[in-house]
Write a protein that holds these residues in place. Structure first.
Motif, mmCIF file in Angstrom:
data_model
loop_
_atom_site.group_PDB
_atom_site.id
_atom_site.type_symbol
_atom_site.label_atom_id
_atom_site.label_comp_id
_atom_site.label_asym_id
_atom_site.label_seq_id
_atom_site.Cartn_x
_atom_site.Cartn_y
_atom_site.Cartn_z
ATOM 1 N N LEU A 1 0.815 -1.217 0.000
ATOM 2 C CA LEU A 1 0.000 0.000 0.000
ATOM 3 C C LEU A 1 0.850 1.270 0.000
ATOM 4 O O LEU A 1 0.422 2.306 -0.498
ATOM 5 C CB LEU A 1 -0.962 0.001 1.190
ATOM 6 C CG LEU A 1 -1.958 -1.171 1.221
ATOM 7 C CD1 LEU A 1 -2.742 -1.144 2.524
ATOM 8 C CD2 LEU A 1 -2.892 -1.094 0.017
ATOM 9 N N ILE A 2 2.031 1.213 0.621
ATOM 10 C CA ILE A 2 2.974 2.331 0.584
ATOM 11 C C ILE A 2 4.346 1.762 0.225
ATOM 12 O O ILE A 2 4.604 0.573 0.410
ATOM 13 C CB ILE A 2 3.038 3.112 1.916
ATOM 14 C CG1 ILE A 2 3.520 2.223 3.075
ATOM 15 C CG2 ILE A 2 1.715 3.757 2.252
ATOM 16 C CD1 ILE A 2 3.769 2.986 4.365
ATOM 17 N N ASP A 3 5.224 2.611 -0.282
ATOM 18 C CA ASP A 3 6.551 2.107 -0.663
ATOM 19 C C ASP A 3 7.500 2.136 0.534
ATOM 20 O O ASP A 3 7.249 2.794 1.545
ATOM 21 C CB ASP A 3 7.124 2.874 -1.852
ATOM 22 C CG ASP A 3 7.389 4.347 -1.551
ATOM 23 O OD1 ASP A 3 7.070 4.805 -0.435
ATOM 24 O OD2 ASP A 3 7.920 5.032 -2.433
ATOM 25 N N ALA A 4 8.580 1.402 0.422
ATOM 26 C CA ALA A 4 9.542 1.268 1.511
ATOM 27 C C ALA A 4 10.209 2.597 1.853
ATOM 28 O O ALA A 4 10.556 2.844 3.001
ATOM 29 C CB ALA A 4 10.600 0.226 1.158
ATOM 30 N N GLY A 5 10.398 3.466 0.864
ATOM 31 C CA GLY A 5 11.015 4.770 1.111
ATOM 32 C C GLY A 5 10.192 5.626 2.056
ATOM 33 O O GLY A 5 10.733 6.300 2.931
ATOM 34 N N GLU A 6 8.894 5.588 1.879
ATOM 35 C CA GLU A 6 7.998 6.354 2.766
ATOM 36 C C GLU A 6 8.092 5.825 4.196
ATOM 37 O O GLU A 6 8.138 6.593 5.157
ATOM 38 C CB GLU A 6 6.560 6.256 2.254
ATOM 39 C CG GLU A 6 5.580 7.128 2.993
ATOM 40 C CD GLU A 6 4.188 7.075 2.383
ATOM 41 O OE1 GLU A 6 3.243 7.483 3.093
ATOM 42 O OE2 GLU A 6 4.024 6.633 1.229
ATOM 43 N N TYR A 7 8.126 4.508 4.308
ATOM 44 C CA TYR A 7 8.259 3.892 5.627
ATOM 45 C C TYR A 7 9.600 4.265 6.271
ATOM 46 O O TYR A 7 9.648 4.598 7.452
ATOM 47 C CB TYR A 7 8.131 2.374 5.524
ATOM 48 C CG TYR A 7 8.420 1.672 6.827
ATOM 49 C CD1 TYR A 7 7.466 1.619 7.837
ATOM 50 C CD2 TYR A 7 9.657 1.088 7.066
ATOM 51 C CE1 TYR A 7 7.731 0.989 9.036
ATOM 52 C CE2 TYR A 7 9.941 0.459 8.256
ATOM 53 C CZ TYR A 7 8.974 0.411 9.242
ATOM 54 O OH TYR A 7 9.234 -0.208 10.434
ATOM 55 N N THR A 8 10.669 4.242 5.496
ATOM 56 C CA THR A 8 12.002 4.570 6.004
ATOM 57 C C THR A 8 12.062 6.004 6.518
ATOM 58 O O THR A 8 12.618 6.277 7.581
ATOM 59 C CB THR A 8 13.070 4.361 4.910
ATOM 60 O OG1 THR A 8 12.994 3.013 4.451
ATOM 61 C CG2 THR A 8 14.457 4.653 5.426
ATOM 62 N N GLU A 9 11.468 6.924 5.766
ATOM 63 C CA GLU A 9 11.436 8.332 6.206
ATOM 64 C C GLU A 9 10.654 8.470 7.513
ATOM 65 O O GLU A 9 11.067 9.190 8.423
ATOM 66 C CB GLU A 9 10.825 9.215 5.117
ATOM 67 C CG GLU A 9 11.733 9.415 3.925
ATOM 68 C CD GLU A 9 13.042 10.074 4.293
ATOM 69 O OE1 GLU A 9 13.039 11.045 5.071
ATOM 70 O OE2 GLU A 9 14.077 9.591 3.805
ATOM 71 N N ALA A 10 9.523 7.795 7.610
ATOM 72 C CA ALA A 10 8.721 7.851 8.836
ATOM 73 C C ALA A 10 9.497 7.248 10.002
ATOM 74 O O ALA A 10 9.482 7.786 11.119
ATOM 75 C CB ALA A 10 7.395 7.124 8.636
#
Length: 72
Positions: A14-23
């Motif tokens: 649902l979301i990409d890994a980059g978004e998760y990493t930034e969060a």
């Protein structure tokens, strides 16, 4: 809890890994204690040495057993 939900969203695509990493970086920054000033030296010394030691040192100083340099 939010981290778990976002990790599940990454796993489900649902979301990409980059978004998760930034969060995750933001969460880590929130957990780190904020650095403050160096504090008050004299209060720190008082807490470290204790009231009995401070009283004894000043008593001996006022009795003339040692000078200001030794007291310091």
């Amino acid at each position: 809890m939010l981290e778990i939900l976002q990790r599940l969203a990454v796993d489900c695509g649902l979301i990409d890994a980059g978004e998760y990493t930034e969060a995750a970086k933001e969460w880590e920054a929130q957990l780190k204690p904020k650095e403050s000033g160096s504090g008050n030296y004299y209060n720190s010394q008082h807490a470290y040495l204790g009231q009995r030691y401070i009283d004894l040192a000043f008593t001996r100083y006022h009795q003339g057993r040692f000078d200001e340099g030794a007291l310091a």
